[in-house]
Design a protein around this motif. Structure first.
Motif, mmCIF file in Angstrom:
data_model
loop_
_atom_site.group_PDB
_atom_site.id
_atom_site.type_symbol
_atom_site.label_atom_id
_atom_site.label_comp_id
_atom_site.label_asym_id
_atom_site.label_seq_id
_atom_site.Cartn_x
_atom_site.Cartn_y
_atom_site.Cartn_z
ATOM 1 N N LYS A 158 51.074 21.791 -83.108
ATOM 2 C CA LYS A 158 51.216 23.209 -83.429
ATOM 3 C C LYS A 158 52.612 23.623 -82.977
ATOM 4 C CE LYS A 158 47.837 26.055 -82.700
ATOM 5 N NZ LYS A 158 46.715 26.824 -82.101
ATOM 6 N N TRP A 197 52.882 26.393 -80.212
ATOM 7 C CA TRP A 197 52.461 25.914 -78.897
ATOM 8 C C TRP A 197 53.517 24.973 -78.326
ATOM 9 C CZ3 TRP A 197 51.780 21.310 -76.450
ATOM 10 C CH2 TRP A 197 51.126 21.339 -75.212
ATOM 11 N N HIS A 222 55.434 25.661 -74.802
ATOM 12 C CA HIS A 222 55.021 24.894 -73.624
ATOM 13 C C HIS A 222 55.806 23.596 -73.377
ATOM 14 C CE1 HIS A 222 51.558 27.451 -72.942
ATOM 15 N NE2 HIS A 222 51.345 27.426 -74.251
#
Length: 192
Positions: free
Chosen positions: A31, A34, A38
């Motif tokens: 993703k 994401w 992160h």
């Protein structure tokens, strides 16, 4: 998805969440939002895949110079492999150090290897397939490597030197001590 920094903090293990039932499983394996929040602010430009027919095949240690330095998001989609990243960033506190993890179709784990690292792997099962996303396209003119068994790096491969299946190119790569600094830790950190 879960993230876990390794002994070299910039190299990160990612474990996607798996939803399983009697029919099989479903998993989101990537993703972008994401990943950018992160792991790293990266744009992937190409996906690569290779099959190694025999266990004990070693590919690497490979990297590309700027401006085609590649970040790689690596996973095994068949079989098992021991995946390795070596820090080549001059001035880095972990320069010349390595980390290695087992990636398999069963464990679903992925490894993020940022630009400034050499990458290689050894297959642990026949017909292992590695799939990886890269942040820059392949450029033959910028393709470089480091000797897979350089004692100054000391990768603990799960394959003996006698049993390793290597390309002629990988057998003849230079040692780390014979190579210039292709990457610099500070400039890469400032760009991040």
């Amino acid at each position: 998805m879960k993230r876990a920094p390794l002994e070299i903090a910039d190299v990160i293990m990612i474990t996607p969440h798996l939803i399983a039932d009697s029919r099989g499983y479903f998993s989101e394996v990537f993703k972008a939002a994401w990943f950018n929040e992160h792991i790293a602010d990266a744009v992937f430009l190409q996906d690569n895949q290779s099959l190694s027919a025999q266990a004990g095949t070693i590919r690497g240690l490979h990297f590309q110079m700027e401006p085609f330095a590649q970040g790689k998001l690596v996973r095994a989609i068949a079989g098992r492999l021991f995946d390795v990243a070596v820090d080549l960033r001059g001035g880095s506190p972990t320069y010349g150090k390595w980390v290695g993890v087992e990636l398999s179709a069963d464990n679903g784990k992925q490894l993020w290897i940022p630009p400034g690292f050499a990458h290689g792997f050894a297959t642990l099962e026949p017909n292992s397939i590695i799939h990886y996303k890269v942040t820059a396209p392949y450029s033959a003119a910028h393709d470089r490597g480091i000797r897979w068994n350089d004692p100054a790096i000391g990768v603990e491969w799960p394959v003996s030197s006698e049993a390793a299946l290597l390309s002629d190119k990988d057998r003849q790569q230079p040692f780390l001590g014979q190579s210039p600094y292709y990457f610099h830790y500070r400039s890469l950190k400032q760009e991040a």
